[in-house]
Design a protein around this motif. Structure first.
Motif, short mmCIF file in Angstrom:
data_model
loop_
_atom_site.label_atom_id
_atom_site.label_comp_id
_atom_site.label_asym_id
_atom_site.label_seq_id
_atom_site.Cartn_x
_atom_site.Cartn_y
_atom_site.Cartn_z
N VAL A 161 -0.31 5.86 -8.02
CA VAL A 161 -1.18 5.15 -9.03
C VAL A 161 -0.84 4.69 -10.23
O VAL A 161 -1.43 3.62 -9.34
CB VAL A 161 -1.78 6.65 -9.37
CG1 VAL A 161 -2.82 6.02 -10.10
CG2 VAL A 161 -2.85 7.41 -8.01
N ARG A 162 0.00 4.79 -10.81
CA ARG A 162 0.87 4.33 -11.75
C ARG A 162 1.40 2.94 -10.72
O ARG A 162 1.42 2.01 -11.76
CB ARG A 162 2.03 4.69 -12.31
CG ARG A 162 0.74 5.86 -12.91
CD ARG A 162 1.97 7.02 -14.60
NE ARG A 162 1.58 7.88 -14.70
CZ ARG A 162 2.40 9.44 -13.95
NH1 ARG A 162 3.82 8.76 -13.40
NH2 ARG A 162 2.20 9.71 -14.50
N ALA A 163 1.30 3.20 -9.80
CA ALA A 163 2.35 1.55 -9.43
C ALA A 163 1.18 0.58 -9.15
O ALA A 163 1.46 0.05 -8.31
CB ALA A 163 3.72 1.41 -8.76
N SER A 164 0.21 1.19 -9.02
CA SER A 164 -0.93 0.24 -8.38
C SER A 164 -2.05 -0.27 -9.20
O SER A 164 -2.15 -0.07 -10.01
CB SER A 164 -2.00 0.72 -7.23
OG SER A 164 -0.89 1.61 -5.68
N HIS A 201 -6.96 -0.14 -15.02
CA HIS A 201 -6.66 0.35 -12.93
C HIS A 201 -8.24 0.74 -12.52
O HIS A 201 -9.16 1.20 -12.94
CB HIS A 201 -6.15 1.75 -13.11
CG HIS A 201 -5.73 2.08 -11.97
ND1 HIS A 201 -4.23 2.07 -11.19
CD2 HIS A 201 -6.22 2.97 -11.07
CE1 HIS A 201 -4.19 2.56 -9.75
NE2 HIS A 201 -5.51 2.96 -9.75
N ALA A 202 -8.42 0.17 -11.47
CA ALA A 202 -9.70 0.41 -10.76
C ALA A 202 -9.66 1.10 -9.35
O ALA A 202 -8.87 1.55 -8.71
CB ALA A 202 -10.12 -1.23 -9.45
N VAL A 203 -10.71 2.58 -9.92
CA VAL A 203 -10.45 3.49 -8.58
C VAL A 203 -11.84 3.97 -7.93
O VAL A 203 -13.25 3.49 -8.19
CB VAL A 203 -10.86 5.37 -9.52
CG1 VAL A 203 -11.03 6.09 -8.36
CG2 VAL A 203 -9.90 5.01 -10.42
N VAL A 256 1.00 -1.44 0.26
CA VAL A 256 0.43 0.07 -0.04
C VAL A 256 1.29 1.25 0.29
O VAL A 256 2.08 2.12 0.26
CB VAL A 256 -1.29 0.33 1.01
CG1 VAL A 256 -2.12 1.38 1.31
CG2 VAL A 256 -1.70 -1.20 1.95
N ALA A 257 0.65 2.02 -1.24
CA ALA A 257 1.27 3.56 -0.94
C ALA A 257 0.04 4.49 0.09
O ALA A 257 -1.36 4.76 -0.78
CB ALA A 257 1.31 3.85 -1.97
#
Ligand code: NAD
Length: 443
Positions: free
Chosen positions: A73-76, A116-118, A26-27
């Motif tokens: 975000v890009r790494a997730s 990517h899910a938000v 987690v970030a």
């Protein structure tokens, strides 16, 4: 799963630490650099029991704190929006933090190719994820929601003061969104075995959170309305009334072994000086404002909010009834936090109480075991004392605002004084015979 959590406040930080503890990477992102720096030193920027050990175990390995939203975000695979949704002065919801975070997340997704899910964890009114988050992300990413990235809702039900335990052992998980996002959220919570999952539309998921909070606020104002009527009539003790009410089978369920299990909802059906905090007041206000806007007013919730707004004045009334004019009277207010086990003072009934007392010319002292004097602006001339015995020793009256366990020592402390002060119990937490001069809400 690699998760980005936007907002390192009560919800974001506990969510980030809890998910890391569950094995996710987690970030946790915040715009507040000092908050991020404190976190990276292992210092929780908020007071929440059990948070420090979680941070110690996970920081630097499964949990990182950062101000770099785009990178995180890009790494997730999933981003959870946990930013604040405060009330505007007219009670309506201020979505500017959600809007800004959505734009930033979309901007980060611009150059990505994987799905990517938000998901929105912040408390937002029905329709917000579709009408605010989705277009903001689409516009800044140049991508299509439901195809290139997903939008969902996953409201948070944790309670401050027991946030870590609530997050680690939730009573329910509510999720809504497109198929891809729901699948990601189901994966995220796969380790939360046995917890019921409500999967529904985004708007219904958003409304479940509001309905839950509005119901709790209504319970509190109901008990306070009965309390105030009891005081006006006389001869009624609301604490005993509610004890009688709680024994109904709706609250107290007899078990086969002869014991009784009391629903924790009963703790909301108790009289006091009103609810506060960062959720109930603003969420009730947001629903009321949305109801007006939708042409479907909410008279019940308007009354709930009105009763709550007037409740701190009951404390001042009790002081006047027992002491007469408050000019020059030494009054000690105990508790600044809106409830025990937290340092959150947002919308605490302490503030209107302090303002009314200083306006009445009282000499006011305040004490709280966790909250410091830095929150005391705009309340008039108030002295802050750290030690409880010092705070009570010269008082004409003591007013309990927060149900801190420390205040259970009051009978003992008061017994040592030559001139026992009046104790006005805003939480009905002491036995009414435990001090020589007692007054309480609804007594
Ligand atoms: P908070 O104010 O404690 O924290 C919000 C954090 O978000 C702040 O630290 C702020 O700096 C940060 N932030 C704002 N915009 C940002 C951005 N663009 N990028 C990165 N960080 C950003 O709020 P909270 O109490 O954690 O509440 C968050 C949401 O969760 C609200 O909608 C609230 O209603 C809801 N909620 C709160 C609780 C609770 O007990 N506090 C419980 C359930 C749900």
């Amino acid at each position: 799963m690699r998760v980005a959590v936007v907002g390192a406040g009560y919800v974001g930080l506990v969510t980030a630490a809890g998910l890391a503890e569950h094995g996710h990477a987690v970030a946790c992102i915040d715009v507040d650099e000092s908050r991020v720096a404190a976190l990276n030193r292992g210092e929780p920027p908020i007071f929440e029991r059990g948070l420090q050990p979680l941070l110690q175990r996970n920081l630097g390995t499964r949990l990182v704190a950062t101000t770099d939203l785009a990178d995180a975000v890009r790494a997730s695979e999933l981003t959870l929006i946990c930013v604040g949704t405060p009330a505007r002065s007219d009670g309506s919801i201020d979505l500017s933090f959600v809007q800004r975070a959505s734009e930033q997340i979309g901007g980060a997704l611009y150059a990505t190719s994987a799905f990517h899910a938000v998901a929105v964890k912040s408390t937002v009114l029905p329709g917000t994820s579709d009408q605010v988050v989705r277009p903001a992300c689409e516009l800044s990413s140049g991508k299509r929601a439901g195809v290139d990235f997903g939008i969902g809702v996953n409201p948070e039900f944790l309670t401050e003061g027991q946030a870590v335990a609530d997050f680690m052992h939730p009573d329910r998980i509510v999720i809504g969104g497109d198929r891809g996002t729901v699948a990601v959220l189901r994966d995220l919570y796969a380790g939360f075995e046995g917890v019921p999952i409500v999967e529904t539309s985004t708007s219904t998921a958003e409304m479940i959170k509001y309905a839950s909070n509005a119901m709790l606020a209504a319970a509190i104002s109901f008990a306070n309305e009965i309390a105030n009527l009891g005081s006006a009539i006389g001869g009624v003790d609301v604490a005993e009334v509610m004890r009688g009410v709680h024994l109904s089978r709706y609250f107290s369920t007899p078990q086969d072994d002869g014991t009784t299990v009391t629903a924790s909802l009963s703790t909301f059906y108790e009289a006091g000086c009103g609810y506060g905090g960062s959720c109930l007041p603003k969420d009730v206000a947001a629903l009321i404002a949305r109801g007006r806007q939708a042409g479907s007013p909410l008279p019940l919730l308007e009354a709930v909010a009105g009763i709550n707004d007037r409740q701190p004045a009951q404390l001042v009334e009790l002081l006047r009834r027992e002491l007469g004019p408050l000019q020059g009277r030494r009054i000690t207010v105990l508790g600044l936090a809106f409830k025990p086990e937290t340092d959150d003072v947002r919308c605490s009934p302490a503030f209107p109480t302090l303002r009314m007392l200083t306006e009445a010319g009282a000499e006011v002292t305040v004490q709280d075991p966790v909250v410091g004097p830095e929150v005391l602006h705009g309340v008039g001339d108030v002295a802050y004392v750290e030690d409880l015995s010092d705070a009570v020793k010269d008082a004409d009256a003591i007013v309990i605002i927060t149900r801190w366990d420390d205040y259970l020592q009051l009978p003992e402390l008061v017994a040592m004084l030559d001139r026992p002060p009046l104790v006005v119990d805003g939480r009905r937490m002491l036995a009414k015979t435990s001090v020589p001069r007692y007054a309480g809400i609804g007594l």
